[in-house]
Design an enzyme around this catalytic site. Structure first.
Site, PDB file in Angstrom:
ATOM      1  N   MET A 183       1.826   5.506   3.312  1.00 60.31           N
ATOM      2  CA  MET A 183       3.263   5.727   3.259  1.00 60.31           C
ATOM      3  C   MET A 183       3.650   5.596   1.791  1.00 60.31           C
ATOM      4  SD  MET A 183       6.412   3.660   4.660  1.00 60.31           S
ATOM      5  CE  MET A 183       6.195   3.813   6.392  1.00 60.31           C
ATOM      6  N   SER A 184       4.327   6.586   1.271  1.00 56.07           N
ATOM      7  CA  SER A 184       4.613   6.564  -0.165  1.00 56.07           C
ATOM      8  C   SER A 184       5.465   5.355  -0.522  1.00 56.07           C
ATOM      9  CB  SER A 184       5.355   7.836  -0.567  1.00 56.07           C
ATOM     10  OG  SER A 184       4.623   8.964  -0.176  1.00 56.07           O
ATOM     11  N   ALA A 185       5.330   4.915  -1.769  1.00 59.55           N
ATOM     12  CA  ALA A 185       6.157   3.808  -2.259  1.00 59.55           C
ATOM     13  C   ALA A 185       7.624   4.244  -2.186  1.00 59.55           C
ATOM     14  CB  ALA A 185       5.783   3.477  -3.693  1.00 59.55           C
TER      15      ALA A 185
END
Ligand SMILES: C[S@@+](CC[C@H](N)C(=O)[O-])C[C@H]1O[C@@H](n2cnc3c(N)ncnc32)[C@H](O)[C@@H]1O
Length: 404
Positions: free
Chosen positions: A77-79
């Protein structure tokens, strides 16, 4: 008394406060009120139940979702810092139709909040385990209307096109024609790009048959694209995996280069302050002719042949017989740095002079953002913008770099 555990709502609030604080202190891209509001709303932790609440709401952590057999992360999950930035680049409005490429679920939920019930969100991922969990968690978090599709995004999702926005959350090497074709006439593509080894995430507006960047683009790092558009960027091993050269466009005499890096170096400090490093790297990538990116492993950075060098990959200028000029920097005082050039090899000075010319031009130019245009491959030279500084050719696209 034991401390009361933090509630998810409090964790979300803290996350947004930290992002706003970082923005003030580090000059990060501004987060709009609308994006901040949806970050305070969507329960991020529901999409990553395997990590703690603290990790789920950390601003710069990308929780891994899937790993390949060799342990390499293929999905995360992207930052949130990156997600917030890209959502603002996308400029989402109520009622828009959006395609997201790469499905953690959370970002699709943020998009769904921004486009509202009149909008439509489709997210696609190549990995069925990723889409299964995205579907499950989107339902759990209250976003049953987000469409989740399993497939190779190289071909977009024609069934629900056209899209006002296509948001790409995976590192593509080239931009497949479907992404442009499935945009509305005034649509926008937000995507990470790889430009001579420099990573930029760019918002590109469709202008007839090509794309033109918006003024803001940023440095980001994403997992690489799989499927038909996968591209393994092969580096040249100069010294095993310790010193690797990427994006060289000419044959390199590896033995001579290794020898040069082990030999004496000459330093040049032309009196140019080091500012906006990410813009600077794209400037060098656009302006240097015999260009490459040098990656040096951490343990040979300080004590290795060429050290001390930067921790990050650095742009270099090549010259004959393995000679090379490497970008260096040194402190000028608190928080201020100067750019220099280290020259190695028999023609190192030649390379350093070429490098310094590029840096001086940068200094005079005062560091504006590049304009990036993406044209279909096969576009004749005469149809490309006349102010182009460099054209990067890939199988599907001709990318033009220009500086206003
Ligand atoms: C960084 S993750 C996406 C994160 C997500 N947008 C979120 O909510 O934060 C990148 C995803 O792209 C997917 N991916 C890689 N290549 C793809 C392809 N060709 N088509 C569709 N998805 C792909 C990976 O499986 C991975 O799940």
């Amino acid at each position: 008394m034991p401390a009361t555990p933090m509630s998810p709502a409090q964790a979300r609030q803290n996350m947004v406060d930290t992002l706003l604080q970082l923005q003030k202190e580090w000059g990060m891209p501004e987060i709009s009120e609308r994006v901040a509001a949806v970050l305070r709303t969507v329960p991020r932790h529901v999409f990553v139940p395997e990590v703690s609440l603290e990790q789920a709401y950390a601003t710069d952590y990308a929780p891994p979702i899937r790993r390949a057999e060799d342990g390499l992360v293929t999905s995360s999950m992207s930052a949130v810092r990156v997600q917030a930035m890209m959502l603002d680049q996308a400029g989402l409005e109520p009622g828009m139709r959006v395609l997201e490429i790469g499905s953690g679920g959370y970002n699709a939920a943020l998009i769904a909040e921004l486009v509202g019930s009149a909008g439509e969100v489709t997210t696609i991922d190549i990995d069925a385990e990723v889409t299964d969990r995205a579907r499950r968690y989107l339902d759990e978090a209250g976003y049953p209307d987000v469409r989740v599709v399993t497939g190779d995004a190289e071909y977009g999702v024609a069934e629900f096109a056209p899209y006002d926005r296509v948001i790409v959350t995976v590192r593509a090497w080239d931009l497949p024609p479907a992404w442009l074709a499935q945009l509305t006439e005034t649509g926008r593509l937000v995507t990470p790009m790889r430009l001579r080894g420099v990573n930029r995430t760019v918002g590109l507006d469709r202008v007839e048959g090509h794309l033109v960047s918006r003024p803001d683009h940023h440095l980001t790092v994403f997992v690489p694209m799989q499927g038909a558009g996968a591209h393994e960027e092969r580096g040249i091993a100069v010294q095993g995996e310790e010193i690797v050269l990427y994006s060289a466009e000419e044959p390199v005499d590896v033995d001579a280069l290794r020898k040069a890096l082990h030999g004496p170096r000459k330093e040049f400090w032309p009196g140019i302050e080091f500012t906006r490093p990410d813009r600077l790297h794209l400037w060098i990538a656009g302006h240097a002719d015999r260009y490459a990116m040098l990656h040096v492993a951490e343990d040979v950075l300080e004590h290795g042949p060429a050290g001390p060098l930067a921790r990050q990959p650095v742009p270099v200028v090549l010259a004959d017989e393995g000679s090379v000029a490497v970008r260096a920097k040194r402190a000028l005082g608190e928080d201020r740095f100067e750019i220099g050039v280290f020259a190695f090899g028999p023609h190192g000075e030649r390379a350093a002079q070429d490098y310094i010319d590029v840096l001086r031009a940068w200094d005079q130019h005062e560091g504006s953002m590049a304009r990036i245009e993406v044209w279909p491959s096969g576009t004749p030279e005469a149809d490309l913008p006349t102010d182009r500084v460099r054209v990067l050719d890939k199988p599907h696209t001709r990318t033009v770099l220009a500086w206003p």
